[in-house]
Design a protein around this motif. Structure first.
Motif, short mmCIF file in Angstrom:
data_model
loop_
_atom_site.label_atom_id
_atom_site.label_comp_id
_atom_site.label_asym_id
_atom_site.label_seq_id
_atom_site.Cartn_x
_atom_site.Cartn_y
_atom_site.Cartn_z
N ALA A 1 -1.43 -2.58 4.33
CA ALA A 1 -1.87 -1.21 4.64
C ALA A 1 -2.83 -0.72 3.56
N THR A 2 -3.55 -1.66 2.94
CA THR A 2 -4.62 -1.31 2.00
C THR A 2 -5.95 -1.72 2.62
N SER A 3 -7.03 -1.40 1.91
CA SER A 3 -8.36 -1.78 2.42
C SER A 3 -8.81 -3.14 1.90
N VAL A 4 -7.91 -3.84 1.20
CA VAL A 4 -8.29 -5.14 0.61
C VAL A 4 -8.61 -6.15 1.73
N GLY A 5 -9.80 -6.78 1.63
CA GLY A 5 -10.22 -7.75 2.63
C GLY A 5 -11.25 -7.21 3.61
N GLY B 1 0.83 -1.20 0.00
CA GLY B 1 0.00 0.00 0.00
C GLY B 1 0.85 1.24 0.00
N ALA B 2 0.25 2.34 -0.44
CA ALA B 2 1.02 3.59 -0.52
C ALA B 2 0.14 4.79 -0.18
N GLY B 3 -0.94 4.56 0.57
CA GLY B 3 -1.82 5.65 1.00
C GLY B 3 -1.37 6.22 2.33
N GLY B 4 -2.27 6.92 2.97
CA GLY B 4 -1.94 7.58 4.24
C GLY B 4 -1.54 6.58 5.32
N ALA B 5 -2.21 5.45 5.38
CA ALA B 5 -1.90 4.46 6.41
C ALA B 5 -0.49 3.90 6.19
N ALA B 6 -0.19 3.58 4.93
CA ALA B 6 1.14 3.03 4.61
C ALA B 6 2.23 4.04 4.95
N THR C 1 5.43 -2.22 -1.54
CA THR C 1 4.86 -2.68 -2.79
C THR C 1 3.46 -2.08 -2.90
N ASN C 2 2.99 -1.86 -4.13
CA ASN C 2 1.69 -1.22 -4.31
C ASN C 2 1.15 -1.49 -5.71
N ARG C 3 -0.19 -1.55 -5.81
CA ARG C 3 -0.84 -1.80 -7.11
C ARG C 3 -0.44 -0.72 -8.12
N THR C 4 -0.57 0.54 -7.75
CA THR C 4 -0.22 1.63 -8.66
C THR C 4 1.27 1.95 -8.49
N VAL C 5 2.04 1.63 -9.51
CA VAL C 5 3.50 1.70 -9.39
C VAL C 5 3.98 3.12 -9.06
N ALA C 6 3.46 4.11 -9.77
CA ALA C 6 3.96 5.48 -9.57
C ALA C 6 3.75 5.93 -8.12
N LYS C 7 2.59 5.57 -7.57
CA LYS C 7 2.29 5.98 -6.19
C LYS C 7 3.20 5.25 -5.20
N GLY C 8 3.43 3.98 -5.47
CA GLY C 8 4.31 3.20 -4.61
C GLY C 8 5.74 3.70 -4.67
P1 ATR Z 1 -5.45 5.30 3.27
O1 ATR Z 1 -5.18 6.76 3.41
O2 ATR Z 1 -6.49 4.78 4.23
O3 ATR Z 1 -4.21 4.48 3.30
P2 ATR Z 1 -5.71 5.49 0.39
O4 ATR Z 1 -4.87 6.70 0.37
O5 ATR Z 1 -6.95 5.48 -0.43
O6 ATR Z 1 -6.18 5.12 1.86
O7 ATR Z 1 -4.79 4.24 -0.01
C1 ATR Z 1 -5.32 3.00 -0.20
C2 ATR Z 1 -4.23 2.01 -0.56
O8 ATR Z 1 -4.86 0.75 -0.76
C3 ATR Z 1 -3.51 2.33 -1.86
O9 ATR Z 1 -2.18 1.89 -1.76
C4 ATR Z 1 -4.28 1.51 -2.87
O10 ATR Z 1 -3.53 1.15 -4.02
P3 ATR Z 1 -3.43 2.15 -5.27
O11 ATR Z 1 -2.36 3.14 -4.93
O12 ATR Z 1 -3.09 1.26 -6.41
O13 ATR Z 1 -4.80 2.78 -5.42
C5 ATR Z 1 -4.57 0.27 -2.08
N1 ATR Z 1 -5.72 -0.47 -2.60
C6 ATR Z 1 -7.02 -0.17 -2.42
N2 ATR Z 1 -7.80 -1.08 -3.05
C7 ATR Z 1 -6.95 -2.00 -3.60
C8 ATR Z 1 -7.12 -3.20 -4.37
N3 ATR Z 1 -8.34 -3.66 -4.66
N4 ATR Z 1 -6.01 -3.87 -4.75
C9 ATR Z 1 -4.78 -3.43 -4.43
N5 ATR Z 1 -4.55 -2.30 -3.73
C10 ATR Z 1 -5.61 -1.60 -3.31
#
Ligand code: ATR
Length: 288
Positions: A200-204, A143-148, A165-172
């Protein structure tokens, strides 16, 4: 005024100190129940209330003027709050997010001073440290959002080696740059080994508890697996990790310890962890 909730009673009088949670929305928050139970357990004359606002600047002016002693800050204001406070803790400044305000009344009628802290990283570190020595450990964050970001900076504070590691490469890659650490594409997950893996993502999360961020055949590469998702508490990731022999750390622990750190900043007293944990466990059972 007396409020009865289950078998406990909170007395509010002219000397009650007020705390609250600023955000939009806040009606789902478990913090009011958790902090009120903790205040009550220690016999403190404090109360914690929801403070929904669509205007952060006005909201801060309000709590400053109305004698509040502290507040939690939640979505969507954890970043916007930084320029509105008088002092930002150095780690919170590096993370770029504040989730806790401490408000000090000043002598000679001056405006109260507001300090901003981030307890998300403290909660994450304390939760993981129950299962792993953080100093010198290698930890992979998904993950690469606020929590990560909060977790990554926090682990570096504790002397761990972080990977992202993160789904969106540029953000990661951007987060890895800020953390001065390595970025790996999700497709590389199968060949990575570390002391701990943190989702640190919302997956699950409910309403899609059947999802998991990591195929179960990769989990044996990690001694400990932690999930920030707390609804459900037993996520598919954690169930599969436990079955693979990993030590597991659930999202309730991080939620609990970030709240405990807030409580300690506000009161200077050790938080009643058992009381707070019981409230969270009870409430989380009803929302899964
Ligand atoms: P927060 O601030 O709570 O961390 P966020 O900024 O929306 O929330 O970040 C969510 C993270 O979960 C991101 O890293 C996001 O990946 P992307 O950068 O590719 O969007 C990841 N995420 C959310 N849903 C996902 C999914 N279905 N598969 C993989 N990664 C996911």
């Amino acid at each position: 005024m007396t409020m009865a909730d289950d078998n406990r009673t909170i007395n509010v009088n002219g000397e009650t100190a007020t705390f609250g949670i600023i955000g939009n929305p806040v009606h789902h928050s478990l913090s009011p129940e958790m902090h009120n139970a903790a205040f009550h357990a220690l016999g403190l004359n404090n109360i914690y209330v929801p403070l929904p606002t669509t205007n952060l600047r006005d909201g801060i002016a309000g709590i400053r003027a109305l004698g509040f002693r502290g507040a939690s800050v939640t979505i969507p204001y954890k970043e916007d709050i930084l320029p509105l406070v008088d002092h930002v803790d150095p780690v919170a400044a590096r993370i770029g997010a504040v989730n806790t305000l401490v408000i000090k009344q000043q002598a000679d009628g001056r405006s109260p001073a507001i300090s901003g802290y981030n307890t998300d990283w403290i909660g994450a570190n304390r939760a993981l440290a129950e299962k792993l020595e953080l100093k010198g450990s290698r930890v992979l964050i998904i993950g690469a959002g606020g929590a990560a970001r909060a977790i990554g900076f926090g682990l570096k504070e504790a002397g761990a080696e972080v990977m992202v590691t993160n789904r969106t490469v540029a953000k990661g890659e951007r987060l890895a740059g800020r953390l001065d650490c390595r970025f790996y594409r999700l497709e590389e997950l199968g060949r990575l080994k570390a002391d701990a893996l943190i989702n640190a993502t919302s997956v699950g999360m409910t309403p899609k508890p059947e999802n998991t961020p990591v195929p179960k055949e990769f989990l044996h590469n990690f001694a400990a697996v932690m999930d920030i998702v707390y609804a459900p508490v037993a996520t598919r990731l954690l169930r599969e990790a436990a079955a693979s022999g990993c030590r597991v750390v659930d999202g309730l622990a991080m939620l609990l310890y970030q709240g405990a750190a807030q409580f300690e900043l506000w009161t200077g007293r050790p938080a009643p962890i058992g009381v707070m944990r019981d409230i969270l466990a009870k409430r989380l059972k009803t929302i899964q």
